[in-house]
Design a protein around this motif. Structure first.
Motif, PDB file in Angstrom:
ATOM      1  N   ALA A  13      12.473  53.483  67.609  1.00 27.89           N
ATOM      2  CA  ALA A  13      13.378  54.581  67.974  1.00 27.89           C
ATOM      3  C   ALA A  13      14.349  54.914  66.839  1.00 27.89           C
ATOM      4  O   ALA A  13      14.887  56.005  66.789  1.00 27.89           O
ATOM      5  CB  ALA A  13      14.156  54.202  69.234  1.00 27.89           C
ATOM      6  N   ILE A  64      11.290  56.264  63.843  1.00 27.77           N
ATOM      7  CA  ILE A  64      10.103  57.039  64.252  1.00 27.77           C
ATOM      8  C   ILE A  64       8.899  56.723  63.349  1.00 27.77           C
ATOM      9  O   ILE A  64       8.198  57.614  62.878  1.00 27.77           O
ATOM     10  CB  ILE A  64      10.394  58.563  64.339  1.00 27.77           C
ATOM     11  CG1 ILE A  64      11.687  58.826  65.131  1.00 27.77           C
ATOM     12  CG2 ILE A  64       9.246  59.312  65.019  1.00 27.77           C
ATOM     13  CD1 ILE A  64      11.629  58.494  66.617  1.00 27.77           C
ATOM     14  N   PRO A 124       9.608  56.443  71.927  1.00 29.55           N
ATOM     15  CA  PRO A 124      10.450  55.796  70.926  1.00 29.55           C
ATOM     16  C   PRO A 124      11.090  54.562  71.563  1.00 29.55           C
ATOM     17  O   PRO A 124      11.652  54.661  72.653  1.00 29.55           O
ATOM     18  CB  PRO A 124      11.503  56.869  70.609  1.00 29.55           C
ATOM     19  CG  PRO A 124      10.869  58.156  71.014  1.00 29.55           C
ATOM     20  CD  PRO A 124      10.003  57.825  72.199  1.00 29.55           C
TER      21      PRO A 124
END
Ligand code: ZN
Length: 203
Positions: free
Chosen positions: A86, A89, A123
């Protein structure tokens, strides 16, 4: 905020346009044959690898009454998973090991793997993924205990930043009897003996 994000996230043509803009700002020449369709491909890829974020609150798994009164530990080990960090990415991936001590309900074994995959497809941070899998199994099966161990490689630590190729991040969490001060030790040991040494993550 989350609601607005979700509505916008369904606008895939707009996402494709914004990705084209981003790649252009990064100085990429989108007229190159290998890049010309990349914004669309990347948009479709996000739709796939973030699927768990869009398809509802929890995985759909069927559970059965534990008619045979099976009470020994059920372990599913070396389940491969792929997720996306997260913070950066880019992928983190590895294997998960899940155990539970059945009580009223049992699940098909593939359902434990599906649970891990469902929560991985968004994520994520590895710690939260570990907790979400344990919480879901704990709620759905109401077992006497649950333990989840994830081992993963994080590309954000390998191809950038500290650049430590091949390092493994291990997270674990327990519910119920696994964390019991009197009995937990023997259940944890049984589980750890079954999953053995780390090493099944591709490196
Ligand atoms: Zn990261």
């Amino acid at each position: 905020m989350a609601k607005r994000l979700k509505r916008k996230a369904r606008d895939w043509p707009e996402i494709e346009r914004q990705l084209a803009r981003l790649f252009d700002l990064l100085g990429l020449d989108l007229s190159q044959p290998e890049l010309v369709r990349t914004p669309g491909r990347v948009a479709r890829m996000y739709k796939e690898i973030f699927a768990g974020h869009y398809t509802g609150q929890e995985p759909k798994i069927t559970v059965f009454p534990n008619d045979k009164k099976y009470t020994s530990m059920v372990i599913v080990r070396d389940v491969p998973f792929y997720s996306v960090c997260a913070h950066h990415i880019i992928p983190f991936f590895g294997v998960g090991h899940m155990a539970y001590l059945p009580a009223a309900r049992i699940a098909g074994l593939s359902k434990l793997a599906r649970t891990l995959e469902f929560f991985a497809r968004r994520p994520q941070v590895q710690e939260r993924l570990t907790e979400q899998v344990a919480d879901f199994l704990n709620r759905k099966l109401e077992p006497r205990g649950v333990m989840v161990v994830l081992e993963a490689r994080h590309l954000c630590m390998e191809m950038r930043g500290v650049e430590k190729p091949g390092s493994l991040t291990v997270t674990s969490t327990m519910r119920g009897l696994f964390e019991d001060s009197a009995e937990g030790g023997r259940f944890r040991m049984e589980f750890m003996n079954h999953i053995g040494r780390a090493g099944s993550v591709p490196r």
